[in-house]
Design a protein around this motif. Sequence first.
Motif, mmCIF file in Angstrom:
data_model
loop_
_atom_site.group_PDB
_atom_site.id
_atom_site.type_symbol
_atom_site.label_atom_id
_atom_site.label_comp_id
_atom_site.label_asym_id
_atom_site.label_seq_id
_atom_site.Cartn_x
_atom_site.Cartn_y
_atom_site.Cartn_z
ATOM 1 N N VAL A 1 0.041 37.550 -17.821
ATOM 2 C CA VAL A 1 0.175 38.898 -18.381
ATOM 3 C C VAL A 1 0.288 38.786 -19.895
ATOM 4 C CG1 VAL A 1 1.556 40.999 -18.455
ATOM 5 C CG2 VAL A 1 1.344 39.742 -16.310
ATOM 6 N N ARG A 2 -0.546 39.552 -20.618
ATOM 7 C CA ARG A 2 -0.517 39.534 -22.079
ATOM 8 C C ARG A 2 -0.455 40.961 -22.601
ATOM 9 N NH1 ARG A 2 -4.882 36.242 -21.063
ATOM 10 N NH2 ARG A 2 -6.335 37.583 -22.197
ATOM 11 N N ASN B 1 -4.019 39.173 -14.652
ATOM 12 C CA ASN B 1 -4.847 38.615 -13.590
ATOM 13 C C ASN B 1 -4.407 39.241 -12.266
ATOM 14 O OD1 ASN B 1 -6.244 37.138 -11.721
ATOM 15 N ND2 ASN B 1 -5.431 35.145 -12.331
ATOM 16 N N PRO B 2 -5.217 40.125 -11.670
ATOM 17 C CA PRO B 2 -4.809 40.826 -10.450
ATOM 18 C C PRO B 2 -4.695 39.925 -9.227
ATOM 19 C CG PRO B 2 -7.119 41.229 -10.896
ATOM 20 C CD PRO B 2 -6.584 40.485 -12.090
ATOM 21 N N LEU B 3 -5.132 38.680 -9.354
ATOM 22 C CA LEU B 3 -5.045 37.751 -8.230
ATOM 23 C C LEU B 3 -3.642 37.169 -8.079
ATOM 24 C CD1 LEU B 3 -8.412 35.817 -8.714
ATOM 25 C CD2 LEU B 3 -7.930 37.686 -7.124
ATOM 26 N N GLU B 4 -2.816 37.321 -9.125
ATOM 27 C CA GLU B 4 -1.445 36.820 -9.055
ATOM 28 C C GLU B 4 -0.621 37.709 -8.119
ATOM 29 O OE1 GLU B 4 -0.230 34.171 -10.319
ATOM 30 O OE2 GLU B 4 -1.684 33.554 -11.842
ATOM 31 N N PRO B 5 0.437 37.159 -7.501
ATOM 32 C CA PRO B 5 1.311 37.965 -6.636
ATOM 33 C C PRO B 5 1.879 39.155 -7.405
ATOM 34 C CG PRO B 5 1.763 35.632 -6.341
ATOM 35 C CD PRO B 5 0.839 35.740 -7.521
ATOM 36 N N ILE B 6 1.940 40.300 -6.765
ATOM 37 C CA ILE B 6 2.362 41.528 -7.430
ATOM 38 C C ILE B 6 3.783 41.421 -7.986
ATOM 39 C CG2 ILE B 6 3.208 42.585 -5.298
ATOM 40 C CD1 ILE B 6 1.365 44.409 -8.165
ATOM 41 N N TYR C 1 5.257 38.750 -9.040
ATOM 42 C CA TYR C 1 5.209 37.873 -10.220
ATOM 43 C C TYR C 1 4.705 38.654 -11.432
ATOM 44 C CZ TYR C 1 3.930 33.933 -13.205
ATOM 45 O OH TYR C 1 3.804 33.059 -14.256
ATOM 46 N N LEU C 2 3.707 39.517 -11.223
ATOM 47 C CA LEU C 2 3.193 40.342 -12.312
ATOM 48 C C LEU C 2 4.275 41.291 -12.825
ATOM 49 C CD1 LEU C 2 -0.380 41.221 -10.966
ATOM 50 C CD2 LEU C 2 0.211 39.590 -12.772
ATOM 51 N N LYS C 3 5.071 41.829 -11.920
ATOM 52 C CA LYS C 3 6.162 42.720 -12.329
ATOM 53 C C LYS C 3 7.200 41.967 -13.156
ATOM 54 C CE LYS C 3 5.820 45.918 -8.406
ATOM 55 N NZ LYS C 3 6.506 46.456 -7.205
ATOM 56 N N GLU C 4 7.507 40.740 -12.748
ATOM 57 C CA GLU C 4 8.472 39.932 -13.494
ATOM 58 C C GLU C 4 7.971 39.653 -14.910
ATOM 59 O OE1 GLU C 4 9.217 36.393 -11.324
ATOM 60 O OE2 GLU C 4 10.180 37.404 -9.626
ATOM 61 N N GLU C 5 6.682 39.323 -15.018
ATOM 62 C CA GLU C 5 6.107 39.029 -16.329
ATOM 63 C C GLU C 5 6.067 40.280 -17.204
ATOM 64 O OE1 GLU C 5 4.886 35.898 -17.665
ATOM 65 O OE2 GLU C 5 6.350 35.455 -16.107
ATOM 66 N N MET C 6 5.771 41.424 -16.601
ATOM 67 C CA MET C 6 5.778 42.678 -17.353
ATOM 68 C C MET C 6 7.182 42.998 -17.857
ATOM 69 S SD MET C 6 3.237 45.340 -15.427
ATOM 70 C CE MET C 6 1.469 45.292 -15.754
ATOM 71 N N SER C 7 8.165 42.797 -17.010
ATOM 72 C CA SER C 7 9.551 43.055 -17.406
ATOM 73 C C SER C 7 9.945 42.163 -18.572
ATOM 74 C CB SER C 7 10.492 42.811 -16.224
ATOM 75 O OG SER C 7 10.252 43.735 -15.189
ATOM 76 N N ARG C 8 9.514 40.913 -18.536
ATOM 77 C CA ARG C 8 9.835 39.976 -19.612
ATOM 78 C C ARG C 8 9.234 40.439 -20.935
ATOM 79 N NH1 ARG C 8 7.204 35.968 -21.929
ATOM 80 N NH2 ARG C 8 5.451 36.130 -20.481
#
Length: 213
Positions: A11-12, A25-30, A32-39
């Motif tokens: 996530v960038r 990258n939509p292939l990543e677990p949802i 995990y994407l939420k965690e990266e967005m929160s960060r």
Amino acid sequence: MKTTAHENTPVRLKGMGKGLCVTLNPLEPIEYLKEEMSRLFKDLRHLTPNAGIVIDIGKQDGYDDVIQELSEFLKENFGIASVSRMSGKRSESETLMLSGRMRSGQKIKAKKHLILLGDLNPGAEVFAGGDILIIGSCRGIVAAGQPDNKDAIVLALDFRPTQIQIGTLMAAGVPSSPNQKQPEIAYVDNGVIVVENYVEANLFGRLTSLEIR
């Protein structure tokens, strides 16, 4: 640290006109994407209320369910006003302007120029396709002109980066001038990154007419 490591993060965040663009990258677990967005968003809460966010998943088709779930997540947790999907040709004039202090572990990328009204602390990293202007202290990692624009510059009021890169040229612990109270500018001259007092260097004052960067 090489910029390729940053490019591979799932996530960038970057500037897009008056809003923000989240590339993922939509292939990543949802989750995990939420965690990266929160960060990414936790220290930018002052920017997110009523903001418009565009989600970019590249050229991949589908994944509407992923974008919908992430859209609801951003609205519920960060007060985002609208979330849409990237479509059409991207603008090459994207500039990201942020205010505040970047802490260790934070990474921000701008499509073109990046302006930070605040400090870049040790351990924080900023990447830009064009110039990087830090209206504060620069003590982290800066990479301007990515990937190969050697005409880019880095400007800071207090210039003490742990690492600097302009285009393909890189230097670690670039020393600043003895007078820390003056703004300093880094640029490439004869294949070497040079750091000078901004006022004394007067790089742009030498131009005979206005130019678009």
